[in-house]
Design an enzyme around this catalytic site. Structure first.
Site, PDB file in Angstrom:
ATOM      1  N   LYS A 194       0.853  -1.191   0.000  1.00  0.00           N
ATOM      2  CA  LYS A 194       0.000   0.000   0.000  1.00  0.00           C
ATOM      3  C   LYS A 194       0.890   1.243   0.000  1.00  0.00           C
ATOM      4  CE  LYS A 194      -1.553   2.754   3.117  1.00  0.00           C
ATOM      5  NZ  LYS A 194      -1.609   4.014   2.375  1.00  0.00           N
ATOM      6  N   GLU A 268      10.008   0.672  10.433  1.00  0.00           N
ATOM      7  CA  GLU A 268      11.006   1.713  10.129  1.00  0.00           C
ATOM      8  C   GLU A 268      10.311   3.037  10.369  1.00  0.00           C
ATOM      9  OE1 GLU A 268      14.064   1.564   9.388  1.00  0.00           O
ATOM     10  OE2 GLU A 268      14.359  -0.502   8.767  1.00  0.00           O
ATOM     11  N   CYS A 302      13.868  10.923   7.282  1.00  0.00           N
ATOM     12  CA  CYS A 302      13.883  10.391   8.646  1.00  0.00           C
ATOM     13  C   CYS A 302      15.262  10.477   9.296  1.00  0.00           C
ATOM     14  CB  CYS A 302      13.367   8.963   8.644  1.00  0.00           C
ATOM     15  SG  CYS A 302      14.113   7.992   7.340  1.00  0.00           S
ATOM     16  N   GLU A 399       9.762  15.623  15.955  1.00  0.00           N
ATOM     17  CA  GLU A 399      10.156  15.493  14.551  1.00  0.00           C
ATOM     18  C   GLU A 399       9.333  16.472  13.718  1.00  0.00           C
ATOM     19  OE1 GLU A 399       8.871  11.973  12.329  1.00  0.00           O
ATOM     20  OE2 GLU A 399      10.872  11.777  11.471  1.00  0.00           O
TER      21      GLU A 399
HETATM   22  P1  NAD Z   1       2.613   8.152   7.995  1.00  0.00           P
HETATM   23  O1  NAD Z   1       2.839   7.366   9.217  1.00  0.00           O
HETATM   24  O2  NAD Z   1       1.612   9.227   8.015  1.00  0.00           O
HETATM   25  O3  NAD Z   1       2.207   7.208   6.787  1.00  0.00           O
HETATM   26  C1  NAD Z   1       3.025   6.118   6.401  1.00  0.00           C
HETATM   27  C2  NAD Z   1       2.140   5.059   5.806  1.00  0.00           C
HETATM   28  O4  NAD Z   1       1.361   4.495   6.862  1.00  0.00           O
HETATM   29  C3  NAD Z   1       1.152   5.590   4.772  1.00  0.00           C
HETATM   30  O5  NAD Z   1       1.063   4.689   3.698  1.00  0.00           O
HETATM   31  C4  NAD Z   1      -0.144   5.642   5.556  1.00  0.00           C
HETATM   32  O6  NAD Z   1      -1.282   5.527   4.755  1.00  0.00           O
HETATM   33  C5  NAD Z   1       0.007   4.430   6.460  1.00  0.00           C
HETATM   34  N1  NAD Z   1      -0.854   4.439   7.630  1.00  0.00           N
HETATM   35  C6  NAD Z   1      -1.324   5.495   8.330  1.00  0.00           C
HETATM   36  N2  NAD Z   1      -2.120   5.085   9.333  1.00  0.00           N
HETATM   37  C7  NAD Z   1      -2.151   3.735   9.283  1.00  0.00           C
HETATM   38  C8  NAD Z   1      -2.809   2.728  10.052  1.00  0.00           C
HETATM   39  N3  NAD Z   1      -3.600   3.027  11.069  1.00  0.00           N
HETATM   40  N4  NAD Z   1      -2.602   1.439   9.718  1.00  0.00           N
HETATM   41  C9  NAD Z   1      -1.792   1.112   8.701  1.00  0.00           C
HETATM   42  N5  NAD Z   1      -1.175   2.021   7.912  1.00  0.00           N
HETATM   43  C10 NAD Z   1      -1.343   3.315   8.203  1.00  0.00           C
HETATM   44  O7  NAD Z   1       4.053   8.699   7.562  1.00  0.00           O
HETATM   45  P2  NAD Z   1       4.368   9.659   6.339  1.00  0.00           P
HETATM   46  O8  NAD Z   1       3.884  11.006   6.760  1.00  0.00           O
HETATM   47  O9  NAD Z   1       3.945   9.059   5.061  1.00  0.00           O
HETATM   48  O10 NAD Z   1       5.968   9.607   6.350  1.00  0.00           O
HETATM   49  C11 NAD Z   1       6.704  10.340   7.218  1.00  0.00           C
HETATM   50  C12 NAD Z   1       7.150   9.502   8.416  1.00  0.00           C
HETATM   51  O11 NAD Z   1       7.841   8.346   7.968  1.00  0.00           O
HETATM   52  C13 NAD Z   1       8.126  10.241   9.295  1.00  0.00           C
HETATM   53  O12 NAD Z   1       7.867  10.000  10.657  1.00  0.00           O
HETATM   54  C14 NAD Z   1       9.473   9.644   8.891  1.00  0.00           C
HETATM   55  O13 NAD Z   1      10.468   9.789   9.858  1.00  0.00           O
HETATM   56  C15 NAD Z   1       9.100   8.243   8.610  1.00  0.00           C
HETATM   57  N6  NAD Z   1      10.089   7.614   7.714  1.00  0.00           N
HETATM   58  C16 NAD Z   1      10.942   6.693   8.238  1.00  0.00           C
HETATM   59  C17 NAD Z   1      11.904   6.092   7.424  1.00  0.00           C
HETATM   60  C18 NAD Z   1      12.857   5.069   7.986  1.00  0.00           C
HETATM   61  O14 NAD Z   1      13.579   4.447   7.211  1.00  0.00           O
HETATM   62  N7  NAD Z   1      12.905   4.837   9.281  1.00  0.00           N
HETATM   63  C19 NAD Z   1      11.969   6.425   6.071  1.00  0.00           C
HETATM   64  C20 NAD Z   1      11.076   7.364   5.568  1.00  0.00           C
HETATM   65  C21 NAD Z   1      10.127   7.944   6.403  1.00  0.00           C
END
Ligand code: NAD
Length: 496
Positions: A194, A268, A302, A399
Site C-alpha cells: 500500500k 522503520e 527520517c 520530529e
Molecule cells: P505516515 O505514518 O503518516 O504514513 C506512512 C504510511 O502508513 C502511509 O502509507 C499511511 O497511509 C500508512 N498508515 C497510516 N495510518 C495507518 C494505520 N492506522 N494502519 C496502517 N497504515 C497506516 O508517515 P508519512 O507522513 O507518510 O511519512 C513520514 C514519516 O515516515 C516520518 O515519521 C518519517 O520519519 C518516517 N520515515 C521513516 C523512514 C525510515 O527508514 N525509518 C523512512 C522514511 C520515512
C-alpha cells in the site's frame, strides 16, 4: 499560522513543467490492473503547483482481501523458485527502471515536488537496491549441516515468511517501495503493498512496467487510506508479516493491529538525528554537512541532520558558518533551475511545519534565517535555522520533518552524549571531530542504528538501515533485510 513576511528566498519555477506519464487507474492485483470495489477516489496532487495529477481508487477492505488472496495463491510457486530465478526477476526489474528512468524521475518529482537531483538520486538508489538484492539473494546462506546431538545431524533451512504486507511513506515513494520489494521477493515471499495516499504514482507505474516480468500475484498494489487499507493488511490472517515505513503513531497502530494474528512486524519509523560537533571539528565541513543532510528532500527525511549539538566554545563560529550556508540554499519547482529544495509534500504537512515554526517563535527561540512560508502556488517553506535552543526545548525532541534545523550547545563530552540520547528516536546520528579517540568512543555510546563520523546521510545499499527505541526495529538494505524477511527452520535427522 505564519504568513509570508519579508523573505530572503523565492521559488525558482519551471516555465513549462514536464508532463509526467501517468500509470493506469485501478488496483494491481494478480498481475493486472482491476477496478476497485469502491467508486470512491482520492486526488493525487502536485505539491509544487497544487494541480491535480490524477485520481486513484480509495481502496477498501475487499480490495485488500482480493490482493492477499492473489498473493497467497502465488506464494508456493514463488517460494519454490531458486535464488537464481528470483535474482533474474530482480535484475529485470532494475533494468526496466533504468530503461524508464526519465519516466520515473519526472513522475516522482511531479508527485512530491522534489528537485530533479533528488528524484534522480532516488531512482538510481532504487535500481541499485534491486541489483544488490539480486546478488544477495544468491549469496545468502545458513550454518552448514553438522552434528550437535549424538547420532543426529542438524540442517538449517532459510524459508520465506510467506505473504508480506508493505506500507510505504511519501518522502521517497519508489525508493521506499524498492527497499521492501527487493529483499522481500529475493527471500522468496509474495507481497501486497500500500503506497502513501499522497504518492502512489511511481509504485503503480512500476507495477505497470514490470507486470509481464513477474509471475501474477507475486506483487500486488492496493491504493487507499492507511486506516482502511493499511489496517486491513496489518490485521489480515493471510498476511504473515507486515512492514511499515512511516511515523511512530502509524507504526504503533500497525503493531497493535498485527497482534491478534501474532504476525511478525517490521517497523522503520521516525527520527530526530543529533549532529554532535566537538570543538576540534572541521566547522566548515560540518556546516556544509548540515546544509546537505539537514535540507536534503526539504528536510522530509527520517535521518535528516536536524538537531545540532555544538560545543559552546565554537558555537558562535559554527552558527555563523551554518547561517551563511543555509542563506544560499535555492528553492524551486522541479525543472526550475538547480533548486536544492522543493515543496513540502502536501498542504496539510506544510501547515504542520508552519505551525511548528510558530511554536518555536512562541517559545522565544531565535530564528537566525528563514522561518516563513514562501508565496505560492505550491507548498514552499524557507530553509530555517533556529538558535539559542535550551536543553529540553520541544524542538529538540519533536520530529518536524521539514526544512528546519535547530542548534543547541554543550560543555563537555559526557553532556553531549547524554543530551544526544535524550530522544524517543534512535534512527541516526553523526559525530564531527578530528580526535581519533573521540571518533572511536562517542559512536559506541550513542543509541542510534546508524552513526556517521564526519559525515551524515551517506547511505550504502550493502549496509543496514534501521533504528532503535521509538524508531522501530526493522532493518532495510543489506543482507540483514533478507534475514528480516526470512524464517529459519531446523530439521534434525536421526542417523541411528
Ligand atoms: P505516515 O505514518 O503518516 O504514513 C506512512 C504510511 O502508513 C502511509 O502509507 C499511511 O497511509 C500508512 N498508515 C497510516 N495510518 C495507518 C494505520 N492506522 N494502519 C496502517 N497504515 C497506516 O508517515 P508519512 O507522513 O507518510 O511519512 C513520514 C514519516 O515516515 C516520518 O515519521 C518519517 O520519519 C518516517 N520515515 C521513516 C523512514 C525510515 O527508514 N525509518 C523512512 C522514511 C520515512
Amino acid at each position: 499560522m505564519t504568513t509570508a513576511e519579508k523573505t530572503l528566498f523565492t521559488v525558482l519555477r519551471a516555465e513549462t513543467p514536464p508532463v509526467p506519464a501517468l500509470p493506469p487507474v485501478g488496483q494491481f492485483i494478480g498481475g493486472k490492473f482491476v477496478p476497485s470495489t469502491s467508486s470512491e477516489t482520492a486526488d493525487v496532487v502536485n505539491p509544487a503547483t497544487e494541480g491535480i495529477l490524477m485520481q486513484v481508487p480509495a481502496g477498501t477492505v475487499e480490495d485488500v482481501d482480493a490482493a492477499v488472496a492473489a498473493a497467497v495463491a502465488a506464494k508456493a510457486a514463488w517460494a519454490a523458485t531458486t535464488p537464481r530465478e528470483r535474482s533474474a526477476v530482480l535484475l529485470k526489474i532494475a533494468d526496466i527502471i533504468e530503461t524508464n528512468r526519465a519516466v520515473f524521475e519526472t513522475l516522482e518529482a511531479a508527485n512530491t515536488g522534489k528537485p530533479e537531483a533528488v528524484a534522480e538520486d532516488d531512482i538510481s538508489s532504487a535500481i541499485d537496491t534491486f541489483r544488490f538484492s539480486a546478488g544477495a539473494a544468491r549469496a545468502y546462506s545458513t550454518l552448514g549441516a553438522d552434528d550437535y546431538a549424538e547420532n543426529h545431524t542438524s540442517v538449517i533451512h532459510r524459508e520465506p515468511v510467506g505473504v508480506v504486507g508493505v506500507i510505504t511513506p511519501w518522502n521517497y515513494p519508489l525508493l521506499m517501495a524498492a527497499w521492501k520489494i527487493a529483499p522481500i521477493l529475493g527471500a522468496g515471499n509474495t507481497l501486497v503493498l500500500k503506497p502513501s495516499e499522497q504518492t502512489p504514482l511511481t509504485t503503480l507505474k512500476l507495477a505497470e512496467l514490470i507486470a509481464a516480468e513477474v509471475p501474477a500475484g507475486v506483487i500486488n498494489i492496493v491504493t487507499g487510506p492507511g486506516r482502511v487499507v493499511g489496517n486491513r493488511l496489518s490485521e489480515h490472517p493471510g498476511v504473515d508479516l507486515v512492514a511499515i515505513t512511516g511515523s511512530v503513531g502509524s507504526g504503533q497502530k500497525v503493531a497493535a493491529a498485527a497482534a491478534d494474528t501474532v504476525k511478525r512486524v517490521h517497523l522503520e519509523l521516525g527520527g530526530k538525528a543529533p549532529v554532535v560537533i566537538f570543538a576540534d571539528a572541521d566547522l566548515e565541513a560540518a556546516a556544509k554537512g548540515v546544509r546537505s543532510a539537514g535540507f536534503w528532500n526539504g528536510g522530509q527525511e527520517c535521518g535528516a541532520a536536524c538537531r545540532v549539538l555544538v560545543h559552546e566554545s565554537v558555537a558562535d563560529k559554527f552558527t555563523e558558518l551554518l547561517v551563511r550556508e543555509i542563506s544560499e540554499i535555492t528553492v524551486g519547482t522541479p525543472g526550475g533551475g538547480d533548486a536544492e529544495i522543493g515543496s513540502m509534500i502536501s498542504k496539510a504537512h506544510y501547515e504542520r511545519v508552519l505551525a511548528a515554526i510558530d511554536e518555536i517563535r512562541k517559545d522565544g527561540l531565535t530564528i537566525a534565517v528563514g522561518g516563513n512560508a514562501i508565496d505560492g502556488p505550491g507548498y514552499f517553506i524557507e530553509p530555517t535555522v533556529v538558535t539559542n535552543v535550551p536543553a529540553g526545548a520541544p524542538i529538540t525532541s519533536n520530529e518536524i520533518f521539514g526544512p528546519v534545523v535547530s542548534v543547541e550547545t554543550f560543555s563537555n563530552d559526557e553532556e553531549a552524549v547524554t543530551r544526544a540520547n535524550e530522544t524517543i528516536y534512535g534512527l541516526a546520528a553523526s559525530v564531527w571531530t578530528k580526535d581519533s579517540a573521540r571518533s572511536l568512543n562517542v559512536p559506541r555510546k550513542l543509541d542510534f542504528g546508524t552513526v556517521w563520523v564526519n559525515s551524515h546521510l551517506v547511505i550504502a545499499t550493502e549496509m543496514p538501515w534501521g533504528g532503535f527505541k521509538g524508531s522501530g526495529y526493522g532493518r532495510d538494505l543489506s543482507s540483514y533485510a533478507l534475514d528480516d524477511f526470512s524464517r529459519t527452520k531446523h530439521v534434525m535427522y536421526n542417523r541411528g
